[in-house]
Design a protein around this motif. Structure first.
Motif, PDB file in Angstrom:
ATOM      1  N   ALA A 196      -3.536  -9.462  -3.588  1.00  0.00           N
ATOM      2  CA  ALA A 196      -2.875 -10.557  -4.342  1.00  0.00           C
ATOM      3  C   ALA A 196      -3.069 -10.600  -5.798  1.00  0.00           C
ATOM      4  O   ALA A 196      -4.052 -10.354  -6.087  1.00  0.00           O
ATOM      5  N   GLY A 197      -2.006 -11.008  -6.368  1.00  0.00           N
ATOM      6  CA  GLY A 197      -2.228 -11.197  -8.020  1.00  0.00           C
ATOM      7  C   GLY A 197      -2.057  -9.994  -8.500  1.00  0.00           C
ATOM      8  O   GLY A 197      -2.444  -9.735  -9.755  1.00  0.00           O
ATOM      9  N   ASP A 198      -1.552  -8.839  -7.741  1.00  0.00           N
ATOM     10  CA  ASP A 198      -0.995  -7.799  -8.295  1.00  0.00           C
ATOM     11  C   ASP A 198      -2.506  -6.765  -8.648  1.00  0.00           C
ATOM     12  O   ASP A 198      -2.272  -6.017  -9.789  1.00  0.00           O
ATOM     13  N   VAL A 199      -3.497  -7.265  -8.068  1.00  0.00           N
ATOM     14  CA  VAL A 199      -4.763  -6.579  -8.393  1.00  0.00           C
ATOM     15  C   VAL A 199      -4.847  -5.277  -8.098  1.00  0.00           C
ATOM     16  O   VAL A 199      -4.602  -5.015  -6.454  1.00  0.00           O
ATOM     17  N   PRO A 200      -5.122  -3.989  -8.571  1.00  0.00           N
ATOM     18  CA  PRO A 200      -4.909  -2.758  -7.949  1.00  0.00           C
ATOM     19  C   PRO A 200      -6.219  -2.439  -7.323  1.00  0.00           C
ATOM     20  O   PRO A 200      -7.352  -2.848  -7.448  1.00  0.00           O
ATOM     21  N   GLY A 201      -6.298  -1.504  -6.239  1.00  0.00           N
ATOM     22  CA  GLY A 201      -7.137  -1.080  -5.558  1.00  0.00           C
ATOM     23  C   GLY A 201      -7.222   0.144  -4.837  1.00  0.00           C
ATOM     24  O   GLY A 201      -5.883   0.780  -4.920  1.00  0.00           O
ATOM     25  N   VAL A 202      -8.324   1.100  -4.731  1.00  0.00           N
ATOM     26  CA  VAL A 202      -8.173   2.347  -4.027  1.00  0.00           C
ATOM     27  C   VAL A 202      -8.997   2.310  -2.725  1.00  0.00           C
ATOM     28  O   VAL A 202     -10.114   1.792  -2.610  1.00  0.00           O
ATOM     29  N   LEU A 203      -8.577   2.933  -1.800  1.00  0.00           N
ATOM     30  CA  LEU A 203      -9.314   2.898  -0.542  1.00  0.00           C
ATOM     31  C   LEU A 203      -9.362   4.608  -0.117  1.00  0.00           C
ATOM     32  O   LEU A 203      -8.443   4.979  -0.192  1.00  0.00           O
ATOM     33  N   MET A 204     -10.607   5.187   0.137  1.00  0.00           N
ATOM     34  CA  MET A 204     -10.663   6.315   0.576  1.00  0.00           C
ATOM     35  C   MET A 204     -11.554   6.442   1.979  1.00  0.00           C
ATOM     36  O   MET A 204     -12.434   5.715   1.916  1.00  0.00           O
ATOM     37  N   ALA A 205     -10.958   6.884   3.065  1.00  0.00           N
ATOM     38  CA  ALA A 205     -11.748   7.233   4.215  1.00  0.00           C
ATOM     39  C   ALA A 205     -11.527   8.604   4.691  1.00  0.00           C
ATOM     40  O   ALA A 205     -10.379   8.917   4.690  1.00  0.00           O
ATOM     41  N   LEU A 263       0.903  -1.087  -0.102  1.00  0.00           N
ATOM     42  CA  LEU A 263      -0.122  -0.029   0.068  1.00  0.00           C
ATOM     43  C   LEU A 263       1.102   1.207   0.122  1.00  0.00           C
ATOM     44  O   LEU A 263       2.085   1.276   0.402  1.00  0.00           O
ATOM     45  N   CYS A 264       0.181   2.314  -0.404  1.00  0.00           N
ATOM     46  CA  CYS A 264       0.944   3.702  -0.461  1.00  0.00           C
ATOM     47  C   CYS A 264       0.049   4.506   0.088  1.00  0.00           C
ATOM     48  O   CYS A 264      -1.143   4.844  -0.827  1.00  0.00           O
ATOM     49  N   ALA A 265       0.029   5.072   1.059  1.00  0.00           N
ATOM     50  CA  ALA A 265      -0.801   5.897   1.937  1.00  0.00           C
ATOM     51  C   ALA A 265      -0.568   7.354   2.148  1.00  0.00           C
ATOM     52  O   ALA A 265       0.660   7.790   1.972  1.00  0.00           O
ATOM     53  N   ASP A 266      -1.618   8.393   2.025  1.00  0.00           N
ATOM     54  CA  ASP A 266      -1.317   9.719   2.209  1.00  0.00           C
ATOM     55  C   ASP A 266      -2.374  10.082   3.305  1.00  0.00           C
ATOM     56  O   ASP A 266      -3.694  10.206   2.874  1.00  0.00           O
ATOM     57  N   ALA A 312       2.965   4.188   8.579  1.00  0.00           N
ATOM     58  CA  ALA A 312       4.285   4.244   8.196  1.00  0.00           C
ATOM     59  C   ALA A 312       4.440   4.768   6.718  1.00  0.00           C
ATOM     60  O   ALA A 312       5.366   5.385   6.470  1.00  0.00           O
ATOM     61  N   SER A 313       3.541   4.447   5.887  1.00  0.00           N
ATOM     62  CA  SER A 313       3.735   4.722   4.496  1.00  0.00           C
ATOM     63  C   SER A 313       3.580   6.293   4.245  1.00  0.00           C
ATOM     64  O   SER A 313       4.364   6.902   3.431  1.00  0.00           O
ATOM     65  N   SER A 314       2.558   6.752   5.118  1.00  0.00           N
ATOM     66  CA  SER A 314       2.270   8.151   5.009  1.00  0.00           C
ATOM     67  C   SER A 314       3.481   8.946   5.406  1.00  0.00           C
ATOM     68  O   SER A 314       3.763  10.046   4.987  1.00  0.00           O
ATOM     69  N   GLN A 315       3.961   8.634   6.585  1.00  0.00           N
ATOM     70  CA  GLN A 315       4.883   9.332   6.952  1.00  0.00           C
ATOM     71  C   GLN A 315       6.218   8.940   6.093  1.00  0.00           C
ATOM     72  O   GLN A 315       7.041  10.240   5.899  1.00  0.00           O
ATOM     73  N   ASN A 316       6.883   7.993   5.643  1.00  0.00           N
ATOM     74  CA  ASN A 316       7.761   7.800   4.729  1.00  0.00           C
ATOM     75  C   ASN A 316       7.526   8.169   3.250  1.00  0.00           C
ATOM     76  O   ASN A 316       8.524   8.257   2.387  1.00  0.00           O
ATOM     77  N   ARG A 317       6.189   8.691   2.762  1.00  0.00           N
ATOM     78  CA  ARG A 317       5.997   8.780   1.541  1.00  0.00           C
ATOM     79  C   ARG A 317       6.379   7.736   0.552  1.00  0.00           C
ATOM     80  O   ARG A 317       6.860   8.034  -0.448  1.00  0.00           O
ATOM     81  N   SER A 318       5.898   6.511   1.098  1.00  0.00           N
ATOM     82  CA  SER A 318       6.549   5.186   0.135  1.00  0.00           C
ATOM     83  C   SER A 318       5.686   4.213   0.043  1.00  0.00           C
ATOM     84  O   SER A 318       4.629   4.099   1.018  1.00  0.00           O
ATOM     85  N   TRP A 319       5.720   2.985  -0.829  1.00  0.00           N
ATOM     86  CA  TRP A 319       4.894   2.030  -0.713  1.00  0.00           C
ATOM     87  C   TRP A 319       5.501   1.132   0.514  1.00  0.00           C
ATOM     88  O   TRP A 319       6.687   1.035   0.602  1.00  0.00           O
TER      89      TRP A 319
END
Length: 386
Positions: A249-258, A225-228, A371-378
């Motif tokens: 899994a299977g490299d299926v892309p997704g988007v989550l907004m909360a 995941l890559c979070a902002d 952690a992703s949001s803090q590091n700006r990374s996947w």
């Protein structure tokens, strides 16, 4: 006290933690637990204040002598009673979840808890070990998976009706924290306080619902995941808006907004899963409907309680088609599953019924998103296989 084995011929005696005067979710727990007559509320620690706990006991028609102010007092008071409690429901702020669950499990009591399971990942890992050392059922109230059409959606994906899943989009906008209401609303105060909410704000409060729903319906685990995560309202410490790219899994892309600062939004949870052959969509604002999208632009709507749904969806339906069921009923389906798990069907846990592994996985998701949001990374999700 050891009451982990309970015969299926009577209601299970339940104690409630939380649910004091003015509390929202505690009253929901009580109504849901009693709806299908699988539980009997006999005790509780409804407040840390003795007079408020006793007052709530009266309101809930519980013997005031069995209104306590802590988990320690409740366990001490119920040990040795022929009619002592057998299970506990946790409907308190996040910072108390671990201590209550730990004490109850070690006393031989089954536990059903609000999400997130704990306020930190370290506590979640410790609780997993405690559950493993008992013969007690532990479950979490990820409310939305109790809806009949969510179970129908899960069964549809598992049957291959959609074909190979190509994309998953889940959104959960609310607007109730769009101002600094933490200074006036108790429910907002603890949710925006790191010492009580834990490592995440919006991500831990409603983001875990969206995450768990996506995995529950699709049957796919998030692997990266890559979070902002943002704190939009001035001087707010924890996140109140979350935007996350996912890889299942299977490299299926997704988007989550909360989001809890989406002005004007109420409780707009929705999910869409796009496959090679069909797509499906569900919205909490129309929970009794499941929509299938076809390649020729046709849209098919299936209704809860109708002959068109399969056994999984029908098992969670109480009324015929055209008679709406809602939030309390979905919550009650989880309680009925919890009763089944207590009375011998432990295979439901972390399958149809969210259990300790689901809870731990959700805590890992929160930690990875922060952690992703803090590091700006996947970030790779730890233990990506359920």
């Amino acid at each position: 006290m050891s009451v982990c084995m309970i015969a299926p011929n009577r209601p299970i005696r339940l104690a409630l933690f939380g649910g004091g005067p003015g509390a929202f979710i505690g009253a929901v727990h009580r109504r849901a637990a009693l709806l299908d007559l699988r539980f009997q509320l006999v005790a509780g620690a409804f407040s840390r204040d003795a007079s408020r706990s006793a007052a709530q006991a009266r309101a809930f028609m519980v013997d005031e002598a069995r209104a306590y102010t802590s988990v320690e007092a409740l366990i001490a008071g119920e040990i040795g009673r022929e009619d002592g409690v057998e299970a506990v429901a946790i409907a308190t702020p996040n910072d108390s979840h671990f201590a209550i669950a730990e004490a109850a499990l070690k006393a031989g009591l089954h536990v059903i808890s609000d999400k997130p399971m704990t306020s930190t990942l370290a506590q979640a890992t410790a609780l997993e070990q405690i559950v493993a050392q008992t013969d007690c059922a532990y479950a979490l109230t990820y409310t939305y998976i109790g809806y009949p059409m969510i179970r129908e959606a899960r069964a549809s994906v598992a049957s291959g009706l959609l074909g190979r899943v190509r994309k998953i989009v889940v959104t959960y906008p609310q607007g109730w924290l769009s101002d600094s209401v933490e200074h006036t609303l108790p429910g907002a105060a603890w949710r925006t306080d790191p010492s009580r909410a834990g490592i995440g704000g919006c991500i831990g409060d409603i983001g875990v619902h969206a995450f768990q729903l996506a995995e529950y319906i699709s049957g796919l685990c998030v692997e990266r995941l890559c979070a902002d995560l943002s704190s939009v309202v001035q001087d707010r410490v924890l996140d109140d808006d979350c935007n996350i790219l996912l890889r299942f899994a299977g490299d299926v892309p997704g988007v989550l907004m909360a989001s809890q600062i989406s002005l004007g939004e109420r409780n707009g949870l929705s999910i869409a899963i796009y496959g090679e052959q069909r797509a499906l969509s569900w919205s909490h604002e129309r929970p009794g409907e499941l929509r299938f999208l076809h390649p020729d632009n046709r849209m098919e709507t299936v209704f809860a309680g109708s002959a068109a749904i399969g056994p999984d969806g029908m098992a969670a339906s109480r009324l015929p088609a055209g008679h709406p069921e809602g939030f309390i009923e979905a919550f009650a389906s989880i309680y009925s599953d919890f009763a089944d798990a207590i009375q011998g069907q432990r295979g439901l846990l972390d399958g149809r019924l969210p259990g300790i592994e689901t809870g731990l996985r959700s805590m890992r998701f929160v930690a990875a998103a922060v952690a992703s949001s803090q590091n700006r990374s996947w970030i790779e999700m730890e233990n990506s296989q359920q």
